[in-house]
Scaffold this motif. Structure first.
Motif, PDB file in Angstrom:
ATOM      1  N   GLY A 280     -32.578 -17.002 -18.353  1.00 13.91           N
ATOM      2  CA  GLY A 280     -31.380 -17.390 -19.422  1.00 13.91           C
ATOM      3  C   GLY A 280     -29.967 -18.034 -18.483  1.00 13.91           C
ATOM      4  N   ALA A 281     -30.259 -17.599 -17.152  1.00 15.29           N
ATOM      5  CA  ALA A 281     -29.127 -18.778 -16.151  1.00 15.29           C
ATOM      6  C   ALA A 281     -29.491 -20.335 -15.835  1.00 15.29           C
ATOM      7  CB  ALA A 281     -29.015 -17.443 -14.661  1.00 15.29           C
ATOM      8  N   VAL A 282     -31.149 -20.101 -16.035  1.00 12.65           N
ATOM      9  CA  VAL A 282     -31.287 -21.568 -15.936  1.00 12.65           C
ATOM     10  C   VAL A 282     -31.116 -22.056 -17.311  1.00 12.65           C
ATOM     11  CG1 VAL A 282     -32.896 -23.362 -14.870  1.00 12.65           C
ATOM     12  CG2 VAL A 282     -32.625 -20.635 -14.008  1.00 12.65           C
ATOM     13  N   LEU A 283     -31.488 -21.609 -18.579  1.00 11.18           N
ATOM     14  CA  LEU A 283     -31.990 -22.797 -19.923  1.00 11.18           C
ATOM     15  C   LEU A 283     -30.248 -22.857 -19.954  1.00 11.18           C
ATOM     16  CD1 LEU A 283     -34.238 -22.368 -21.340  1.00 11.18           C
ATOM     17  CD2 LEU A 283     -33.807 -20.553 -22.546  1.00 11.18           C
ATOM     18  N   VAL A 284     -29.807 -22.598 -19.756  1.00 11.86           N
ATOM     19  CA  VAL A 284     -28.013 -23.149 -20.524  1.00 11.86           C
ATOM     20  C   VAL A 284     -27.691 -24.146 -19.839  1.00 11.86           C
ATOM     21  CG1 VAL A 284     -27.160 -20.801 -20.805  1.00 11.86           C
ATOM     22  CG2 VAL A 284     -26.397 -21.897 -18.024  1.00 11.86           C
ATOM     23  N   PHE A 285     -28.595 -24.804 -18.828  1.00  7.01           N
ATOM     24  CA  PHE A 285     -28.220 -26.153 -18.178  1.00  7.01           C
ATOM     25  C   PHE A 285     -29.357 -27.069 -18.625  1.00  7.01           C
ATOM     26  CE2 PHE A 285     -27.354 -23.211 -14.952  1.00  7.01           C
ATOM     27  CZ  PHE A 285     -26.023 -23.711 -14.372  1.00  7.01           C
ATOM     28  N   LEU A 286     -30.010 -26.435 -19.952  1.00  2.14           N
ATOM     29  CA  LEU A 286     -30.839 -27.768 -20.441  1.00  2.14           C
ATOM     30  C   LEU A 286     -30.176 -28.909 -20.967  1.00  2.14           C
ATOM     31  CD1 LEU A 286     -33.664 -28.268 -22.045  1.00  2.14           C
ATOM     32  CD2 LEU A 286     -32.527 -27.590 -23.949  1.00  2.14           C
ATOM     33  N   PRO A 287     -28.318 -28.600 -21.847  1.00  2.15           N
ATOM     34  CA  PRO A 287     -27.832 -29.671 -22.251  1.00  2.15           C
ATOM     35  C   PRO A 287     -27.000 -30.506 -21.761  1.00  2.15           C
ATOM     36  CG  PRO A 287     -26.803 -27.231 -23.364  1.00  2.15           C
ATOM     37  CD  PRO A 287     -27.868 -27.084 -22.173  1.00  2.15           C
ATOM     38  N   GLN A 288     -26.863 -30.222 -20.043  1.00  3.43           N
ATOM     39  CA  GLN A 288     -26.549 -30.920 -18.888  1.00  3.43           C
ATOM     40  C   GLN A 288     -27.578 -31.723 -18.733  1.00  3.43           C
ATOM     41  OE1 GLN A 288     -24.395 -28.257 -16.998  1.00  3.43           O
ATOM     42  NE2 GLN A 288     -22.093 -28.850 -17.418  1.00  3.43           N
ATOM     43  N   ILE A 289     -28.885 -31.708 -18.554  1.00  4.47           N
ATOM     44  CA  ILE A 289     -29.914 -32.342 -17.836  1.00  4.47           C
ATOM     45  C   ILE A 289     -30.278 -33.264 -19.053  1.00  4.47           C
ATOM     46  CG2 ILE A 289     -32.785 -31.878 -17.511  1.00  4.47           C
ATOM     47  CD1 ILE A 289     -32.289 -29.309 -15.927  1.00  4.47           C
ATOM     48  N   LEU A 290     -30.362 -33.163 -20.336  1.00  4.99           N
ATOM     49  CA  LEU A 290     -30.861 -33.462 -21.639  1.00  4.99           C
ATOM     50  C   LEU A 290     -29.445 -34.951 -21.450  1.00  4.99           C
ATOM     51  CD1 LEU A 290     -31.771 -31.517 -24.294  1.00  4.99           C
ATOM     52  CD2 LEU A 290     -32.738 -32.874 -22.421  1.00  4.99           C
ATOM     53  N   ILE A 291     -28.374 -34.345 -21.108  1.00  4.77           N
ATOM     54  CA  ILE A 291     -26.721 -35.453 -21.284  1.00  4.77           C
ATOM     55  C   ILE A 291     -27.695 -36.419 -20.090  1.00  4.77           C
ATOM     56  CG2 ILE A 291     -24.433 -35.936 -20.936  1.00  4.77           C
ATOM     57  CD1 ILE A 291     -24.037 -32.845 -22.530  1.00  4.77           C
ATOM     58  N   LEU A 292     -27.448 -35.869 -19.251  1.00  8.30           N
ATOM     59  CA  LEU A 292     -27.920 -36.813 -17.944  1.00  8.30           C
ATOM     60  C   LEU A 292     -29.049 -37.921 -18.363  1.00  8.30           C
ATOM     61  CD1 LEU A 292     -27.356 -37.433 -14.915  1.00  8.30           C
ATOM     62  CD2 LEU A 292     -28.978 -35.543 -14.587  1.00  8.30           C
ATOM     63  N   PHE A 293     -29.726 -37.476 -18.504  1.00  8.71           N
ATOM     64  CA  PHE A 293     -31.490 -37.736 -18.858  1.00  8.71           C
ATOM     65  C   PHE A 293     -31.323 -39.052 -19.964  1.00  8.71           C
ATOM     66  CE2 PHE A 293     -33.390 -35.726 -16.577  1.00  8.71           C
ATOM     67  CZ  PHE A 293     -34.117 -36.536 -15.373  1.00  8.71           C
ATOM     68  N   LEU A 294     -29.880 -39.235 -20.658  1.00  2.50           N
ATOM     69  CA  LEU A 294     -29.813 -39.560 -22.627  1.00  2.50           C
ATOM     70  C   LEU A 294     -28.904 -40.934 -21.613  1.00  2.50           C
ATOM     71  CD1 LEU A 294     -29.302 -40.098 -25.186  1.00  2.50           C
ATOM     72  CD2 LEU A 294     -26.699 -39.410 -24.880  1.00  2.50           C
ATOM     73  N   ALA A 523     -33.558 -21.053  -7.511  1.00  2.00           N
ATOM     74  CA  ALA A 523     -32.060 -20.210  -6.822  1.00  2.00           C
ATOM     75  C   ALA A 523     -31.620 -19.371  -7.973  1.00  2.00           C
ATOM     76  CB  ALA A 523     -31.620 -21.463  -5.867  1.00  2.00           C
ATOM     77  N   VAL A 524     -31.090 -20.395  -8.660  1.00  2.00           N
ATOM     78  CA  VAL A 524     -29.901 -19.676  -9.921  1.00  2.00           C
ATOM     79  C   VAL A 524     -31.262 -18.362 -10.401  1.00  2.00           C
ATOM     80  CG1 VAL A 524     -28.510 -19.990 -11.603  1.00  2.00           C
ATOM     81  CG2 VAL A 524     -28.578 -22.060  -9.989  1.00  2.00           C
ATOM     82  N   SER A 525     -32.072 -18.887 -10.950  1.00  2.00           N
ATOM     83  CA  SER A 525     -32.344 -17.528 -11.687  1.00  2.00           C
ATOM     84  C   SER A 525     -32.455 -16.246 -10.685  1.00  2.00           C
ATOM     85  CB  SER A 525     -33.797 -17.704 -12.208  1.00  2.00           C
ATOM     86  OG  SER A 525     -35.081 -18.025 -11.404  1.00  2.00           O
ATOM     87  N   SER A 526     -32.963 -16.455  -9.796  1.00  2.00           N
ATOM     88  CA  SER A 526     -32.878 -15.576  -8.437  1.00  2.00           C
ATOM     89  C   SER A 526     -31.951 -14.613  -7.992  1.00  2.00           C
ATOM     90  CB  SER A 526     -33.720 -16.411  -7.540  1.00  2.00           C
ATOM     91  OG  SER A 526     -34.532 -16.525  -7.125  1.00  2.00           O
ATOM     92  N   LEU A 527     -30.739 -15.684  -7.953  1.00  2.00           N
ATOM     93  CA  LEU A 527     -29.675 -15.115  -7.962  1.00  2.00           C
ATOM     94  C   LEU A 527     -28.445 -13.526  -9.076  1.00  2.00           C
ATOM     95  CD1 LEU A 527     -27.559 -18.303  -6.267  1.00  2.00           C
ATOM     96  CD2 LEU A 527     -27.589 -15.448  -4.896  1.00  2.00           C
ATOM     97  N   ALA A 528     -29.480 -14.547 -10.234  1.00  2.00           N
ATOM     98  CA  ALA A 528     -28.789 -13.641 -11.452  1.00  2.00           C
ATOM     99  C   ALA A 528     -29.493 -12.361 -11.434  1.00  2.00           C
ATOM    100  CB  ALA A 528     -29.781 -14.682 -12.532  1.00  2.00           C
ATOM    101  N   THR A 529     -31.334 -12.436 -10.930  1.00  2.67           N
ATOM    102  CA  THR A 529     -32.248 -11.857 -11.332  1.00  2.67           C
ATOM    103  C   THR A 529     -31.472 -10.665 -10.014  1.00  2.67           C
ATOM    104  OG1 THR A 529     -33.341 -12.549 -12.234  1.00  2.67           O
ATOM    105  CG2 THR A 529     -33.858 -10.277 -10.968  1.00  2.67           C
ATOM    106  N   VAL A 530     -31.511 -10.790  -8.443  1.00  5.11           N
ATOM    107  CA  VAL A 530     -30.616  -9.910  -7.954  1.00  5.11           C
ATOM    108  C   VAL A 530     -29.482  -9.389  -7.962  1.00  5.11           C
ATOM    109  CG1 VAL A 530     -29.473 -10.344  -5.244  1.00  5.11           C
ATOM    110  CG2 VAL A 530     -32.017 -11.033  -5.296  1.00  5.11           C
ATOM    111  N   TYR A 531     -28.067 -10.246  -8.398  1.00  7.35           N
ATOM    112  CA  TYR A 531     -26.845  -9.764  -8.936  1.00  7.35           C
ATOM    113  C   TYR A 531     -27.152  -8.513 -10.077  1.00  7.35           C
ATOM    114  CZ  TYR A 531     -23.661 -12.386  -5.834  1.00  7.35           C
ATOM    115  OH  TYR A 531     -23.414 -12.286  -4.392  1.00  7.35           O
ATOM    116  N   ALA A 532     -28.401  -8.339 -11.170  1.00  9.44           N
ATOM    117  CA  ALA A 532     -27.944  -7.827 -12.140  1.00  9.44           C
ATOM    118  C   ALA A 532     -28.350  -6.878 -11.552  1.00  9.44           C
ATOM    119  CB  ALA A 532     -28.779  -8.082 -13.157  1.00  9.44           C
TER     120      ALA A 532
END
Lengths: 609, 99
Positions: A280-294, A523-532
Motif C-alpha cells: 500500500g505504501a508503494v501503490l499510492v505513488f502510481l498517480p505521481q508516476i503516471l503524471i511524470l510519464f504523461l 525501501a518504502v514498502s520495507s519501512l512500512a512493514t518494519v514500522y508496522a
C-alpha cells in the motif's frame, strides 16, 4: 506466393526516426516503443504477421542507420543483418527500406546505398500525410521507375496506413541489379532524383522554423526548457493528491477488513503488516508516476527532446559529455537500464563510457516514491510566490541535484581521462508533431501495468521476505522490546546502524536500505512493514514525520540522489562494458558520494537545528 | 497445535517459499537456474522411482536468455522487451589516432 511456402523474412531498415518501429508495430500488432527522435531502437526486434495470401511473414525491425558504414554499435547491427553477417540471423529475403517522405533529401542516400546490395527491396515512403500537409508532392510512379524497385506510400501511425505495403509484400519482388563498386557520388544521384520526382514549396516546415526560433534560442531556449521541466514537477505534486488519497483510503479499508476477518496470528500479521502496509505504501505513488510519464511521453512524441539535446550540447561538452549523451541520460529518468543500453548510439567509446558512468545519477522513476514520501512528510504544502507548490520546488531541486552531480562526475572523468578531443554533435532535428492522445493513453496504460506488475512481483516478494525476516525468530520469553528487535532483520538493522548512524539513519532505515538494493521503491514498502511490525498503527508518512528529524529525512533524500541502489543497473553496466572493473568503479563512486553527501547533509542540518 | 495453526503455517511457508524463489529468479537468474538444474538432476537420478524421475525431468529449467532489462528487478521504463534476447554490445577501446 502461396500459403504453403516458407515464411518470408523481411528486414525493416532506414534512417533513424523514419517511422520503422511504427511500421513494425502496425504490421505485427506489437507495441514497441516509438518516439519522435533518432535512436529509440537500439536492438533488432522480431515480429510476425500473416499476409492476405496466408503466408507467414517474419519481420525484423532494425536500429536506424544513416549508412552501411556503421559508426555506432546499433548501426553495426543493421549493417551486419543487411550483409547477412549477423550471427544466427540468415540474410533477409526482402529489405523494406523506410524513408521519411518529408526528408527525402537525407533518406534517399541510404536507399541508394541499400539498392547496391542487389537484394529484393521495397521502398516505403512513410509520413505521406505530413508530406501532403507541407505541400510536398512526390511522383511515386516516376521514383519507382528511376529506382527500379517498388515504391509504396505509407502512414505508419495511422490504422490501415500500411495496407498498400502489406499488399505489395504479398507479391513476388525481384532482386535488384547488384552494383558491387560504387564509384559515383550518391549525393549527386539523390539530387538528380529529387529534381525529377519531388516538388516541395520549401526545404523545412514553416511552423518548425517559427518554433525553433524560440526554443533553439541560446537564452530563450534554455528558459523554455527550465520552465517545461519546472512545470512537470509542479504537476507531479499538485495533480496527484486527490487520487493518492483515494488509493490510500481504499487500501487502508481493505487491510482493516481483512485484518478483522482473520484471527490474530502470523497470517494476519503477514497480510496486514506485510502485504497491505508494504505494498500500500508503494501503490499510492502510481498517480505521481503516471503524471511524470504523461509529460515525458508527450515530450517524446512532440519532437522537442532533440532540441533540448542541442541546447544543452555546449554545457554537456564543457562537462565532458556530448549532446549525444542527452537521449540516453533522458531515458535514465525512466530507468537507468534502457538509458545505459541507449548509449550504444554513441560512437565514441570514451563518451559512451562516461555516459554509462553517470546514467545512474539521473533520477529514475523508482526513486519517486522515496522522494515524495519524505517531501510530503517534511515539506509543508505551501504556495510560494502565489503560484508555485513548495513541495514541487523541492522535488525539482532533487532532480536538478542529480543532473548537476552527473555533469560534475563527467567533468572529473574527463580530467582523469586526459582526453582533450572534442566530438561534434550531429543530430537530426525532427519535425514537430502533436502528440496523439491514443498513443499517450496506451503509453500510460503500459506504464501503469509495468508498475503494478512490479508491485505484484518483485516488490511483493521482497516485502514478504522482509516480513518473514522481521518476524522470526520470535522474542524470547519475558522479552520487553518489540518482537522485531529480536528477529533476524532487527539484528541486521542494529548491526548496520553502526555504519549509518553518522548519517542520522536509525536501524529501521538501515534495514530498508538492504532490500532497496533490488528495487528502490522496496525501501518504502520495507519501512512500512518494519514500522508496522514495531507496533506503529499510523500510516508511514505520519510515522516518518513524527519520529524522524529533518536532518535524517534530508540525509536520506540525498542518499537516494546518489546511492547505487539497483543491482539490475550494475548488471547492465557489466553486460554493456564487459568489465567488472567498471561495475566496481560505478558502485564505489556512487556509494562514496552517497555516504559523504548524506553525512554532510545530516551534520550541517544538525548544526542548524 | 490447532488445525488453523497448521493451515496458517502451511500457507505462510508456501508464500515465503514462492517469494524466495521469485526474488532469486529475478535477481540472481543464472545462479537460481543452476541450483534448480542441480536439484532436478538429483531428483532425476537412476536410484529414484520412475515417477520421481519424471518430476525431476519436468523440473529441469528451460533454456532462456536472461537480461537485465525486463527480466531482472527493473522494468519501470517500458523500453524493455522480456521475450527478446538482449544482444551484448560491449565497449571496445581503440587507441585514438594522433592528429
Amino acid at each position: 506466393m502461396n500459403a504453403s511456402a516458407a515464411a518470408l523474412r523481411i528486414a525493416i531498415v532506414g534512417n533513424p526516426n523514419s517511422g520503422k518501429t511504427a511500421l513494425f508495430n502496425q504490421l505485427t500488432g506489437t507495441r514497441q516503443k516509438v518516439a519522435n527522435y533518432a535512436g529509440v531502437t537500439i536492438e533488432r526486434k522480431e515480429g510476425f504477421y500473416t499476409a492476405p495470401s496466408g503466408r507467414t511473414v517474419r519481420v525484423l525491425d532494425l536500429p536506424g542507420a544513416y549508412s552501411l558504414s556503421a559508426a555506432s554499435p546499433d548501426e553495426a547491427i543493421t549493417r551486419d543483418v543487411c550483409y547477412g553477417r549477423y550471427p544466427g540471423e540468415a540474410l533477409p529475403d526482402l529489405i523494406v527500406c523506410v524513408a521519411d517522405a518529408t526528408n527525402l533529401r537525407l533518406h534517399l542516400r541510404f536507399v541508394l546505398e541499400l539498392k547496391r546490395l542487389g537484394r529484393p527491396m521495397v521502398l516505403a515512403l512513410n509520413m505521406m500525410d505530413a508530406a501532403a500537409k507541407r505541400g510536398i508532392r512526390i511522383d511515386t510512379a516516376l521514383l519507382q521507375e528511376r529506382l527500379g524497385m517498388p515504391v509504396v506510400e505509407t502512414i505508419a501511425v495511422r490504422r490501415g496506413g500500411t495496407a498498400a505495403l502489406v499488399d505489395r509484400l504479398d507479391r513476388d519482388i525481384a532482386p535488384l541489379d547488384a552494383v558491387p563498386e560504387p564509384h559515383d557520388d550518391l549525393h549527386v544521384e539523390v539530387r538528380a532524383l529529387l529534381a525529377e520526382t519531388v516538388t516541395a514549396p520549401r526545404k523545412t516546415a514553416a511552423l518548425d522554423d517559427a518554433i525553433d526560433r524560440v526554443v533553439l534560442h541560446p537564452v530563450l531556449g534554455l528558459a523554455v526548457l527550465a520552465v517545461v521541466m519546472f512545470l512537470i514537477f509542479q504537476a507531479v505534486f499538485s495533480w496527484a493528491k486527490p487520487v493518492q488519497d483515494a488509493i490510500d483510503a481504499g487500501i487502508a479499508m481493505l487491510g482493516t477488513g481483512i485484518g478483522n476477518a482473520l484471527p490474530a496470528g502470523a497470517l494476519q500479521s503477514l497480510l496486514v503488516d506485510g502485504v497491505f502496509a508494504g505494498l500500500g505504501a508503494v501503490l499510492v505513488f502510481l498517480p505521481q508516476i503516471l503524471i511524470l510519464f504523461l509529460f515525458i511521453l508527450a515530450l517524446e512524441e512532440s519532437g522537442y527532446l532533440p532540441r533540448a539535446a542541442f541546447l544543452l550540447d555546449r554545457m554537456m561538452l564543457a562537462a565532458g559529455l556530448t549532446g549525444r549523451s542527452f537521449i540516453p541520460l533522458l531515458s535514465s529518468f525512466a530507468c537507468a537500464i534502457p538509458g545505459i543500453m541507449a548509449t550504444r548510439s554513441i560512437q565514441d567509446p570514451r563518451d559512451r563510457m562516461t555516459t554509462i558512468l553517470v546514467a545512474p545519477l539521473m533520477t529514475c522513476s523508482a526513486r519517486l516514491p522515496v522522494y515524495t514520501l519524505l517531501i510530503a512528510a517534511f515539506i509543508p504544502a505551501r504556495t510560494v510566490a502565489g503560484v508555485f507548490n513548495l513541495q514541487g520546488i523541492v522535488l525539482f531541486t532533487l532532480y536538478v541535484a542529480g543532473i548537476v552531480s552527473a555533469l560534475a562526475v563527467a567533468w572529473v572523468a574527463k580530467k582523469l581521462n586526459k582526453d582533450k578531443s572534442e566530438h561534434a554533435l550531429l543530430m537530426e532535428l525532427p519535425s514537430y508533431r502533436l502528440p496523439h492522445p491514443r498513443d499517450i493513453a496506451i503509453g500510460l496504460w503500459e506504464r501503469a501495468m509495468i508498475f503494478l506488475k512490479r508491485v505484484g512481483g518483485i516488490i511483493l516478494a521482497l516485502t514478504v521476505l522482509l516480513w518473514f525476516l522481521s518476524s522470526f525468530p520470535g522474542p524470547p520469553p519475558g522479552a520487553t522490546e518489540p518482537a522485531i528487535d529480536y528477529s533476524l532483520a532487527g539484528q541486521l538493522g542494529h548491526l548496520l546502524h553502526y555504519v549509518f548512524a553518522p548519517l542520522g539513519f536509525n536501524w529501521q532505515i538501515s534495514i530498508a536500505l538492504v532490500p532497496g538494493l533490488a528495487a528502490r521503491e522496496v525501501a518504502v514498502s520495507s519501512l512500512a512493514t518494519v514500522y508496522a511490525l514495531s507496533g506503529n498503527e499510523a500510516g508511514l508518512p505520519s510515522i516518518v514525520a513524527a519520529q524522524w528529524s529533518l536532518g535524517t529525512a534530508l540525509a536520506l533524500l540525498v542518499w537516494y540522489v546518489y546511492a547505487p541502489m539497483c543491482i539490475s543497473t550494475l548488471a547492465t553496466i557489466r553486460r554493456e562494458t564487459n568489465s567488472w572493473r567498471q561495475v566496481w568503479i560505478t558502485a564505489g563512486y556512487l556509494f562514496g558520494l552517497a555516504y559523504v553527501a548524506s553525512l554532510l547533509t545530516f551534520q550541517v542540518a544538525r548544526m542548524f537545528a | 497445535m490447532t488445525t488453523y495453526a497448521i493451515v496458517q503455517t502451511l500457507i505462510i511457508a508456501l508464500i515465503v517459499a514462492w517469494s524466495a524463489w521469485y526474488a532469486s529468479r529475478r535477481l540472481l537468474p543464472t545462479a537460481s537456474r543452476r541450483a534448480q538444474a542441480r536439484v532436478a538432476t538429483w531428483v532425476e537420478g537412476p536410484a529414484h522411482p520412475a515417477w520421481l524421475r519424471r518430476v525431476g525431468h519436468a523440473m529441469q529449467p528451460v533454456q532462456t536468455t536472461s537480461g537485465g532489462c525486463g527480466s531482472s528487478g527493473c522494468s519501470t521504463c517500458g523500453a524493455c522487451t522480456p521475450s527478446t534476447p538482449i544482444e551484448v554490445q560491449p565497449l571496445v577501446f581503440k587507441t585514438r589516432a594522433k592528429p
